[in-house]
Enzyme design. Structure first.
Site, PDB file in Angstrom:
ATOM      1  N   ASP A 156      23.724 -10.827 -76.650  1.00  0.00           N
ATOM      2  CA  ASP A 156      22.499 -11.375 -77.236  1.00  0.00           C
ATOM      3  C   ASP A 156      22.617 -12.897 -77.163  1.00  0.00           C
ATOM      4  OD1 ASP A 156      20.053 -11.794 -78.413  1.00  0.00           O
ATOM      5  OD2 ASP A 156      20.425 -10.522 -80.151  1.00  0.00           O
TER       6      ASP A 156
HETATM    7  C1  NOJ Z   1      17.624 -12.823 -79.761  1.00  0.00           C
HETATM    8  C2  NOJ Z   1      17.147 -11.441 -80.066  1.00  0.00           C
HETATM    9  O1  NOJ Z   1      18.028 -10.820 -80.972  1.00  0.00           O
HETATM   10  C3  NOJ Z   1      16.980 -10.576 -78.832  1.00  0.00           C
HETATM   11  O2  NOJ Z   1      16.360  -9.375 -79.209  1.00  0.00           O
HETATM   12  C4  NOJ Z   1      16.177 -11.295 -77.797  1.00  0.00           C
HETATM   13  O3  NOJ Z   1      15.955 -10.465 -76.673  1.00  0.00           O
HETATM   14  C5  NOJ Z   1      16.906 -12.568 -77.415  1.00  0.00           C
HETATM   15  N1  NOJ Z   1      17.075 -13.408 -78.592  1.00  0.00           N
HETATM   16  C6  NOJ Z   1      16.171 -13.384 -76.395  1.00  0.00           C
HETATM   17  O4  NOJ Z   1      15.096 -14.005 -76.986  1.00  0.00           O
END
Ligand code: NOJ
Length: 881
Positions: A286
């Site tokens: 993530d």
């Molecule tokens: C953080 C989020 O937890 C995730 O779901 C997302 O795809 C990414 N950022 C990219 O924005």
């Protein structure tokens, strides 16, 4: 206008405190409670041993074997936050025709883009309980992600699963049950990937609350402490089903599990995901959760997103040039990097992206035609960044259908609904009308102003338009009286037949934003309606005899302050409808269609009806916050049933204007079951490459290369590369490898053998049919939801929930007097439990034990029972809940 994704904000907030070094990750971990262990699991199983991915791996091997060291490290990492059109932009191997990959949010539509569809959220989609519709939404999403030139869809979300009703991102997923999540995710993945887009199942795993999810220099992200059986039977279940559906990518969660951060969790990634579940695609971190270079690679991570360290924008990475160095100096085996690169390329081939795949034609950073090519660079070249490609087609129809078929009728006393258009109607509540400043006025939808169509954070898309409820009501009842306020106004005394429609809402989102005191999770408003909505309903009920409550919400609310008021005759949960909030609602309100949504979670009478571990968020602690899943399997209705607590509205509940009966059920065994699945096949062969340390020259900067300041590159200066190489070939420097580290590929566990696990787990064990009839005297047509809940045999040596959802179907629209026979299936896995000693799925009733399959239209409305031992079905019984 600047469109930004959310994680940047959190990194800017946390930035000053975040750690640049990766020392923390290899330092001692915080203690977790007794019994929760993150065992080492090495090495990363190679990808490519399954037939279903053979062709993609053969092609990938041919390409990867031509790549230099730097090309390999380039394609396994992002090039930096805001260094391209998408929320994630990987490096490329242009020389060989392997492009930069565009990874883009969100699960409900192409984020930060123009001319797209803002589909209903996951929770709304789950509330349809309609497999065909869930798939159709997946297809439409896939078409839009393709049309915009993305490679990777950052969805669907199945973690959080909805363990905590207050959890901030539950609405991105499909509901508080592993089977509902799993089937909806699998259908979404299928729909998306059939369009040539790599889907990403996320967040793996245990991301059940927002607060304290991130690692920073003062505090690690919280540890979700999950025991082995609970992990397998609840939280892993949707991920396993996603892998079985062939998902191309997995995103790790921010938090830790049993003390170890998910992005470098060898047991979860190497062990469970890549060995037991046989996952063949790529695992990404993530955003900004990458906290170690070597360790994360050894633990099975294949792609670092967006490439930066957890302080972004300074041009530092733990991979890219550092991964190049780590391979040259012998810390990361070449074998691991080869597998990482092969997994990335194989996922790309698997979806056919080598043939005519469009390049990104939009920018996440601006809506202007021309703009910065690398917005985060200090001096960026400019050029055309938006081509305004319209990808909407007729997807509004799918969006509207999902929004409409999700609308859940909880109560309809005296058949107040459907309303007649000749009724005198007054509407109350700011949630009835679009945000006056425009539907996208708040970036990342981080406000709750006007009709709530989606939560906030990275899981959003920009509305191309917003069909709000009040406009749709006005189309039916032009002289409707609208009070755009959440404080009950002074109104003339209504006559007894007058109707008040009251709109209330409850919002939540990602922790990167705080909205009205809610830090992502609903920690401020809890399970009350926002803006005093409960009071608004009470006041309306004091004045009017006919009150309809419309609820736009991310999840359950406690409705007790007004639900039993005699004037509150009808309640509709419209969930989070996306752009099609209006007509979808009026079609139900005025009876063009019957409501057919069912709750994807239970609504309790009090928050405290759940044990503390579920009911409350974990608060601040010095060191790592411990979020221990002491309730085990017992979340949502599993918890309530175990403790004999009647909810206000049970999981699966939903009324209709039509009047259905369920009859003539049959059950038939399809595959006879042994106690454990038959032995798995041995793994097939995987690509092999030379494993010697490549020549340092493969890491040198190309001559005359024009570097963009702060962009992340895979190359090293000559002397650095030479030095690292010298160390590597001399075998001098030995990395402090983690406990249990090994480089010997293993055969894989007995529970594995195919995508998602042992292929026999998907053998159909029982097939059940049931006939649903809309009564002859019914006044409306409607679609019925058919839900199958399993009760395990008595006397087995496993504690099992009273009943558990195992399959569901929805009928077509049945006119009065029409019937349909639907078929439900239970697989071997559905009738198994995870045995922690055997480390396998066990069928406790395989020796003739009686499973009871309860069939109904809610978890507490179970009309028919079918028995696996006698093959008989009967009705008229008192269900166990
Ligand atoms: C953080 C989020 O937890 C995730 O779901 C997302 O795809 C990414 N950022 C990219 O924005």
């Amino acid at each position: 206008m600047v469109h930004r994704t959310s994680a940047i904000w959190l990194s800017l907030v946390l930035g000053p405190f975040a750690s640049l070094s990766h020392a923390r990750s290899v330092g001692p971990r915080d203690a977790v409670p007794e019994g929760y262990r993150a065992a080492p699991y090495y090495p990363t199983p190679h990808g490519g041993w399954l037939d279903s991915w053979k062709e993609a791996y053969t092609k990938a091997q041919a390409l990867v074997s031509q790549m230099t060291l730097a090309e390999k490290t380039n394609i396994t990492s992002g090039v930096g936050y805001w260094m391209g059109p998408c929320v994630g932009n990987s490096g490329s191997a242009d020389r060989l025709g392997f492009p930069q990959l565009c990874l883009q949010d969100s699960a409900l539509g192409v984020a930060s883009a123009d001319n797209i569809t803002a589909f209903p959220a996951g929770i709304t989609t789950g509330a349809t309980w309609d497999k065909a519709l869930i798939y159709a939404r997946g297809v439409a999403l896939g078409e839009e992600f393709r049309g915009k030139g993305t490679n990777v869809y950052l969805g669907p979300t199945v973690g959080p699963l909805g363990r905590k009703p207050l959890g901030g991102r539950n609405w991105e997923g499909f509901g508080a049950d592993p089977v509902l999540q799993a089937k909806a995710a699998a259908l979404t993945i299928q729909g998306v990937q059939e369009q040539g887009i790599i889907a990403t199942i996320k967040h793996y795993v245990g991301n059940e609350q927002e607060m304290y999810r991130m690692y920073n220099v003062f505090q690690p992200g919280y540890s979700a402490n999950i025991d082995d059986r609970t992990l397998h039977e609840i939280y892993l279940w949707p991920f396993a089903e996603a892998v079985h559906a062939g998902v191309g990518a997995v995103m790790t969660a921010y938090n830790a599990v049993n003390g170890s951060a998910c992005s470098q969790h060898s047991y979860l990634v190497n062990g469970i995901l890549k060995d037991e579940l046989g996952f063949q695609g790529m695992v990404m971190s993530d955003w900004l959760s990458h906290i170690s270079g070597v360790d994360s690679a050894l633990a099975g991570l294949d792609m670092n997103m967006p490439g930066d360290t957890n302080i972004p924008l300074f041009g530092f990475s733990l991979w890219q040039y550092e991964l190049t160095r780590s391979v040259l100096n012998g810390s990361v085996p070449m074998d691991r990097l080869n597998d990482m690169a092969t997994r990335v390329v194989a996922a790309w081939y698997k979806m056919g992206q080598d043939k005519d795949h469009p390049r990104p034609n939009f920018s996440s950073n601006t809506r202007d035609k021309d703009g910065l090519l690398y917005p985060a660079a200090l001096f960026s070249p400019t050029g055309q960044v938006n081509w305004f490609v319209n990808v909407q087609a007729d997807h509004y129809l799918v969006a509207r259908q999902v929004a409409q078929d999700a609308i859940t009728l909880l109560k309809n006393n005296g058949s107040l609904l459907p309303l007649s258009t000749s009724a005198k109607i007054s509407v109350f509540g700011t949630d009835a009308q679009v945000n006056p400043a425009g539907p996208n006025a708040c970036g990342n939808r981080a406000c709750n102003t006007g009709t709530l169509g989606m939560g906030w954070g990275s899981g959003v898309a920009d509305y191309p338009y917003f069909d709000d409820p009040i406009s749709a009501i006005r189309k039916r009842v032009p002289d409707v009286e609208f009070h755009n306020t959440d404080t009950f106004p002074s109104v003339d005394t209504p006559s007894p037949d007058d109707v008040a429609i009251v709109f209330i809402s409850s919002d939540s989102g990602e922790n990167s934003f705080t909205v009205e005191g809610n830090h992502g999770d609903r920690d401020n408003d809890k399970l009350a309606a926002w803006h005093g909505g409960d009071k608004l309903v009470q006041k309306a009920a004091e004045k009017y005899s006919n009150v309809v409550v419309i609820v736009h919400t991310v999840g359950p609310l406690v409705l007790e302050s007004w639900i039993d008021h005699p004037s509150v005759k009808a309640v509709l949960f419209a969930h989070l409808p996306g752009q099609e909030a209006g007509e979808s609602l009026t079609n139900v309100l005025f009876g063009d269609v019957s409501p057919s949504g069912h709750l994807p979670y239970s609504i309790t009478k009090a928050a405290t009806d759940y044990p503390d571990s579920i009911a409350n968020l974990r608060g601040f602690a010095f060191g790592q916050v411990q979020d221990t899943y002491s309730e085990g399997l017992y979340i949502d209705y599993r918890s309530l049933n175990k403790r004999g607590i009647k909810p206000r509205f049970a999981f699966g509940h939903g009324l209709s204007y039509a009047n259905f009966t369920f009859s003539d059920a049959t059950i038939r065994p399809v595959t006879s079951l042994s106690l454990v699945p038959p032995p798995r096949e041995p793994k097939g062969t995987t690509p092999s490459y030379p494993t010697t340390i490549p020549n340092a020259s493969e890491a040198y900067w190309p001559d005359n290369f024009n570097r963009i300041w702060r962009y992340l590159y895979p190359w090293l200066d000559r002397d650095e590369a030479d030095r690292a190489y010298a160390i590597g070939v001399a075998g001098e420097k030995k990395y402090a490898y983690p406990e249990g580290y090994s480089t010997v590929q293993g055969p894989g566990p007995a529970a594995g053998g195919g995508e998602g696990g042992n292929p026999a787990l998907w053998d159909v064990a029982y097939e059940i049919t049931v006939t649903v009839r809309n009564a002859d005297d019914s006044t409306h047509a409607g679609k019925a939801s058919v839900q199958a809940y399993l009760q395990y045999p008595e006397g087995i040596p496993y504690d099992t929930p009273v009943v558990q959802l195992r399959d569901f179907e929805k009928t077509r629209e049945l006119r009065p007097g029409e019937s349909e026979t639907v078929t439900l299936r239970l697989t071997r896995k559905d009738v198994s439990v995870w045995d922690v000693e055997l480390q396998n799925w066990v069928v406790p009733g395989s020796q003739g034990g009686r499973y009871t399959v309860w069939i109904g239209d809610a978890s507490d409305r179970l009309f028919l029972a079918c028995y696996t031992d006698t093959g008989k079905c009967e009705g008229g019984l008192k269900p166990p809940v």
